[in-house]
Design a protein around this motif. Structure first.
Motif, PDB file in Angstrom:
ATOM      1  N   UNK A   1       0.839  -1.186   0.000  1.00 21.51           N
ATOM      2  CA  UNK A   1       0.000   0.000   0.000  1.00 21.51           C
ATOM      3  C   UNK A   1       0.878   1.242   0.000  1.00 21.51           C
ATOM      4  N   UNK A   2       0.517   2.207  -0.846  1.00 22.89           N
ATOM      5  CA  UNK A   2       1.163   3.509  -0.843  1.00 22.89           C
ATOM      6  C   UNK A   2       0.376   4.419   0.092  1.00 22.89           C
ATOM      7  N   UNK A   3       1.031   4.917   1.121  1.00 25.73           N
ATOM      8  CA  UNK A   3       0.354   5.769   2.095  1.00 25.73           C
ATOM      9  C   UNK A   3      -0.047   7.076   1.443  1.00 25.73           C
ATOM     10  N   UNK A   4      -1.249   7.493   1.751  1.00 28.47           N
ATOM     11  CA  UNK A   4      -1.790   8.727   1.157  1.00 28.47           C
ATOM     12  C   UNK A   4      -1.974   9.752   2.248  1.00 28.47           C
ATOM     13  N   UNK A   5      -1.561  10.952   1.960  1.00 31.88           N
ATOM     14  CA  UNK A   5      -1.816  12.059   2.876  1.00 31.88           C
ATOM     15  C   UNK A   5      -2.480  13.168   2.094  1.00 31.88           C
ATOM     16  N   UNK A   6      -3.724  13.522   2.469  1.00 27.72           N
ATOM     17  CA  UNK A   6      -4.473  14.530   1.747  1.00 27.72           C
ATOM     18  C   UNK A   6      -3.984  15.935   2.046  1.00 27.72           C
ATOM     19  N   UNK A   7      -4.485  16.871   1.264  1.00 26.52           N
ATOM     20  CA  UNK A   7      -4.125  18.264   1.451  1.00 26.52           C
ATOM     21  C   UNK A   7      -4.743  18.852   2.715  1.00 26.52           C
ATOM     22  N   UNK A   8      -5.948  18.392   3.016  1.00 31.85           N
ATOM     23  CA  UNK A   8      -6.615  18.932   4.196  1.00 31.85           C
ATOM     24  C   UNK A   8      -6.114  18.267   5.468  1.00 31.85           C
ATOM     25  N   UNK A   9      -6.019  19.044   6.559  1.00 29.68           N
ATOM     26  CA  UNK A   9      -5.537  18.495   7.818  1.00 29.68           C
ATOM     27  C   UNK A   9      -6.535  17.528   8.432  1.00 29.68           C
ATOM     28  N   UNK A  10      -7.811  17.659   8.091  1.00 22.65           N
ATOM     29  CA  UNK A  10      -8.852  16.837   8.699  1.00 22.65           C
ATOM     30  C   UNK A  10      -9.207  15.619   7.851  1.00 22.65           C
ATOM     31  N   UNK A  11      -8.468  15.363   6.793  1.00 19.66           N
ATOM     32  CA  UNK A  11      -8.786  14.220   5.942  1.00 19.66           C
ATOM     33  C   UNK A  11      -8.446  12.925   6.673  1.00 19.66           C
ATOM     34  N   UNK A  12      -9.342  11.988   6.604  1.00 22.48           N
ATOM     35  CA  UNK A  12      -9.217  10.748   7.362  1.00 22.48           C
ATOM     36  C   UNK A  12      -8.616   9.655   6.496  1.00 22.48           C
ATOM     37  N   UNK A  13      -7.673   8.909   7.080  1.00 26.83           N
ATOM     38  CA  UNK A  13      -7.088   7.738   6.427  1.00 26.83           C
ATOM     39  C   UNK A  13      -7.281   6.570   7.378  1.00 26.83           C
ATOM     40  N   UNK A  14      -8.254   5.710   7.052  1.00 29.24           N
ATOM     41  CA  UNK A  14      -8.642   4.641   7.970  1.00 29.24           C
ATOM     42  C   UNK A  14      -7.506   3.670   8.241  1.00 29.24           C
ATOM     43  N   UNK A  15      -6.734   3.325   7.206  1.00 23.19           N
ATOM     44  CA  UNK A  15      -5.665   2.337   7.379  1.00 23.19           C
ATOM     45  C   UNK A  15      -4.568   2.881   8.284  1.00 23.19           C
ATOM     46  N   UNK A  16      -4.105   4.113   8.030  1.00 23.27           N
ATOM     47  CA  UNK A  16      -3.035   4.679   8.855  1.00 23.27           C
ATOM     48  C   UNK A  16      -3.494   4.873  10.299  1.00 23.27           C
ATOM     49  N   UNK A  17      -4.760   5.250  10.488  1.00 32.07           N
ATOM     50  CA  UNK A  17      -5.262   5.400  11.856  1.00 32.07           C
ATOM     51  C   UNK A  17      -5.316   4.060  12.571  1.00 32.07           C
ATOM     52  N   UNK A  18      -5.722   3.023  11.859  1.00 30.13           N
ATOM     53  CA  UNK A  18      -5.792   1.697  12.494  1.00 30.13           C
ATOM     54  C   UNK A  18      -4.402   1.173  12.859  1.00 30.13           C
ATOM     55  N   UNK A  19      -3.398   1.533  12.053  1.00 30.58           N
ATOM     56  CA  UNK A  19      -2.033   1.066  12.307  1.00 30.58           C
ATOM     57  C   UNK A  19      -1.236   2.034  13.173  1.00 30.58           C
ATOM     58  N   UNK A  20      -1.842   3.143  13.570  1.00 33.48           N
ATOM     59  CA  UNK A  20      -1.191   4.148  14.420  1.00 33.48           C
ATOM     60  C   UNK A  20       0.069   4.700  13.757  1.00 33.48           C
ATOM     61  N   UNK A  21      -0.031   4.935  12.449  1.00 33.43           N
ATOM     62  CA  UNK A  21       1.088   5.512  11.705  1.00 33.43           C
ATOM     63  C   UNK A  21       0.753   6.946  11.318  1.00 33.43           C
ATOM     64  N   UNK A  22       1.790   7.758  11.214  1.00 27.96           N
ATOM     65  CA  UNK A  22       1.629   9.149  10.825  1.00 27.96           C
ATOM     66  C   UNK A  22       2.552   9.453   9.668  1.00 27.96           C
ATOM     67  N   UNK A  23       2.047  10.183   8.674  1.00 24.33           N
ATOM     68  CA  UNK A  23       2.843  10.604   7.520  1.00 24.33           C
ATOM     69  C   UNK A  23       3.173  12.079   7.707  1.00 24.33           C
TER      70      UNK A  23
END
Length: 446
Positions: free
Chosen positions: A107-129
């Motif tokens: 999986x390629x980690x995605x980070x949106x432009x908005x600060x409030x954009x939700x990424x379910x996979x990264x949140x579940x894995x407790x990872x931060x981009x």
């Protein structure tokens, strides 16, 4: 006649001489012009990766969206070009369950432009981009323009860099005009300038991975985005919620990693921050292509690069029969609901009329609320007093005599008759009603 033949002969000779001179002085020149990617490569940024897998006989296919996860086998490998394609908790749970059963997800980690954009996979894995090192020397566009000079221009702004670069180009143009040829690259057999396959990158920026089977891979990850985790810098792995987390940090930057992977159950989940590693313009650099083949192994790769969902027209064509029967059922239900309205109309009911007593009662209530009860009462007993031949100015003896005589005829008490005829006006509704009833009884008796 002879003149025309001579002119034809001379014309043919001149044409032959022109052809001979052209062939004698003509020189064939071959020049290669890079027109960029073809139409198919522009439509599919992973075309080179797919053809590379074909050469290695590694099975692969493309899927439309993450819903394909329900059809995957535990011996397959899944590539997601963006973690944002996991759009709801159900799909996330299906993906993690499939990995636990033995699947391998890349999986390629995605980070949106908005600060409030939700990424379910990264949140579940407790990872931060987070943002990584944006050193100009490692910016691809800057390297392509300035080349080796980029490493010496770190402290200058973009405008200063462009001004110095344009000045040097002008100096080279003037040298070429004066006949002094600048140093050029070594031409190859075809006469074109040979260019290196790999970009000029500081070796410290390369990530060197060694597999368990022995081969090592040199990979250049774009440092613009990196993973950050509270356990980074304390080792190379950690236990996170029962899953073993491994990360590969940059050299001299142990707290930033472009590549992490989880060992979950019998499978593996690999995440990267660089989404262009295997695209057409970079898969040929360093060992990027071989690293892809290493991750896939002997599995069949399922690639989801551009999510696509069925359009409304496609769904209508696919479920045309179901839609037809659903329409018939809806039509039948509508007819059943409206069938009671068919046939002759029911005659409207007769309009209700209120009685005269109701109108009188309503008028009385209205006048009483308007504080006109005294005038109503006086208007009701005035005709009765005139009928008895007296008025309110009679003396007390005469009023008593009249009250006693009327009491004998009506059966009412003499005191009650006296209060009705000559007493003050009533002050409440009950007294008003009782006085009017007495007036009615007296009138009926007379």
């Amino acid at each position: 006649m002879k003149l025309s033949r001579i002119a034809i002969v001379w014309g043919v000779l001149l044409l032959a001489a022109a052809c001979a001179l052209f062939l004698y002085f003509f020189e064939r020149h071959t020049e290669e012009v890079d027109l960029g990617f073809g139409p198919e490569a522009r439509r599919n940024p992973y075309l080179a990766a797919q053809r590379f897998l074909d050469r290695l006989d590694i099975g692969h296919r493309r899927a439309d969206n993450i819903s394909v996860i329900t059809t995957l086998d535990d011996r397959d490998a899944l590539f997601l070009a963006s973690s944002s394609q996991i759009y709801n908790p159900d799909r996330l749970r299906e993906l993690l369950d499939w990995v636990d059963a033995g699947g391998h997800a890349i999986v390629i980690a995605h980070r949106g432009r908005g600060d409030n954009e939700q990424d379910l996979l990264l949140e579940a894995l407790e990872l931060e981009v987070t943002s990584g090192d944006l050193d100009l020397y490692f910016n691809r566009q800057v390297r392509e323009v300035f080349g080796e000079e980029a490493s010496e221009l770190q402290d200058k702004t973009i405008s200063e860099l462009m001004r110095d670069h344009n000045r040097k180009l002008d100096e080279k143009d003037s040298e070429n005009t004066s006949g002094e040829s600048p140093d050029s690259a070594e031409p190859d057999i075809e006469g074109s300038v040979s260019t290196p396959r790999n970009p000029d990158v500081d070796p410290e920026r390369l990530v060197n991975l060694t597999s368990d089977s022995g081969p090592s891979y040199a990979i250049y990850f774009n440092p613009e985005k990196v993973f950050a985790h509270e356990m980074m810098g304390k080792g190379t792995d950690a236990d996170v919620n029962g899953a073993l987390l491994h990360w590969v940090p940059f050299q001299n930057m142990p707290t930033q990693s472009p590549l992490v992977y989880y060992e979950r159950g019998r499978g593996r989940l690999t995440l990267m921050t660089d989404g262009g590693l295997w695209q057409n313009d970079r898969i040929g650099e360093f060992d990027h292509a071989y690293f892809l083949a290493h991750l896939v192994g002997d599995r069949e790769l399922v690639m989801i690069t551009r999510p696509r969902f069925d359009t409304l027209g496609t769904l209508i064509q696919r479920y045309a029969l179901e839609l037809f029967f659903a329409g018939l059922l809806a039509l039948a239900a509508w007819i059943a609901n409206r069938s009671r309205r068919f046939g002759p109309l029911t005659p409207p009911p007769a309009a209700e009329r209120r009685s005269l007593l109701e109108h009188i009662r309503a008028c009385g209530h209205f006048y009483w609320r308007q504080n006109r009860g005294v005038s109503l009462f006086d208007g009701a007993r005035k005709p009765l007093l005139a009928k008895l031949g007296g008025n309110r100015n009679l003396n007390a003896d005469r009023q008593r005599q009249i009250a006693e005589s009327v009491a004998e005829k009506t059966g009412l008490a003499a005191r009650e008759i006296h209060d009705t005829l000559w007493g003050p006006a009533p002050r409440n509704e009950d007294d008003f009603t009782a006085r009017l009833r007495s007036i009615q009884i007296i009138e009926a008796a007379l």
